[in-house]
Design a protein around this motif. Structure first.
Motif, PDB file in Angstrom:
ATOM      1  N   TRP A 146       0.935  -1.220   0.007  1.00  8.18           N
ATOM      2  CA  TRP A 146       0.052   0.023  -0.105  1.00  8.18           C
ATOM      3  C   TRP A 146       0.850   1.100   0.080  1.00  8.18           C
ATOM      4  CZ3 TRP A 146      -5.422  -0.520   0.088  1.00  8.18           C
ATOM      5  CH2 TRP A 146      -6.243   0.637  -0.192  1.00  8.18           C
ATOM      6  N   TRP A 202      -3.552   0.246  -3.440  1.00  8.50           N
ATOM      7  CA  TRP A 202      -2.734  -1.135  -3.010  1.00  8.50           C
ATOM      8  C   TRP A 202      -2.026  -1.418  -4.736  1.00  8.50           C
ATOM      9  CZ3 TRP A 202      -5.489  -5.567  -0.093  1.00  8.50           C
ATOM     10  CH2 TRP A 202      -4.827  -6.748  -0.486  1.00  8.50           C
ATOM     11  N   VAL A 219     -10.024  -2.782   4.063  1.00  6.63           N
ATOM     12  CA  VAL A 219      -9.766  -1.600   3.801  1.00  6.63           C
ATOM     13  C   VAL A 219     -11.022  -0.704   4.312  1.00  6.63           C
ATOM     14  CG1 VAL A 219      -9.434   0.087   1.961  1.00  6.63           C
ATOM     15  CG2 VAL A 219      -8.328  -2.137   1.807  1.00  6.63           C
ATOM     16  N   ALA A 221      -3.772   4.352   3.561  1.00  2.00           N
ATOM     17  CA  ALA A 221      -3.665   3.221   4.388  1.00  2.00           C
ATOM     18  C   ALA A 221      -4.517   3.019   5.719  1.00  2.00           C
ATOM     19  CB  ALA A 221      -1.995   2.733   4.439  1.00  2.00           C
TER      20      ALA A 221
END
Length: 155
Positions: free
Chosen positions: A54, A66, A93, A108
């Protein structure tokens, strides 16, 4: 269930690397992990490899994405997270700063496994592996689940 957030708490003005978790309500993206997809899970699941990263390099076109990359990551990006990290054995996520992606606004942000209940994250939300697995199995994309991230006082 108990959970932890960024080492510097919450913020309405998230910045890359500030150690804070972004306040807001967010949908979930892809579930992921180095383990097998949990039985009964309805979310899209991606098994991580040593080639998954990431990107949190604000100078990169790949910022807050990603990327699967088989080259030398330190030659491609100044900063990144390895997605096959032990805390990411299972996770999902949190769709923060995704549409549009604003460079420097933070990247992230995940729900993942903690190091322990007295720990902190760099800006993510974390809980025990057992709880992460429970949540992954509970989340149903057809019901459009969201996470609300904020302090008890503000809620």
């Amino acid at each position: 269930m108990k959970g932890i957030v960024g080492k510097k708490g919450f913020t309405t003005n998230k910045k890359e690397g500030d150690g804070k978790s972004p306040i807001g309500m967010y949908s979930f993206g892809t579930a992921f992990g180095s383990g097998a997809k949990p039985s009964g899970m309805k979310l899209t699941y991606k098994k991580t490899t040593k080639y998954d990263y990431w990107v949190d390099d604000v100078t990169s076109k790949d910022y807050n994405k990603w990327i699967t990359y088989k080259g030398v990551p330190t030659k491609k990006w100044k900063s990144f997270e390895r997605m096959n990290h032990s805390l990411y054995r299972y996770g999902v996520v949190i769709n923060y700063n995704v549409n549009p992606i604003v460079k420097g606004k933070g990247s992230a942000i995940f729900l993942h496994i903690w190091r322990g209940e007295n720990g902190v994250t760099a800006g993510c939300v974390a809980t025990s592996e057992k709880n992460v697995l429970r949540l992954l199995n509970w989340l149903n994309p057809s019901k459009h689940p969201h996470i609300i991230m904020d302090t008890i006082e503000t809620l």
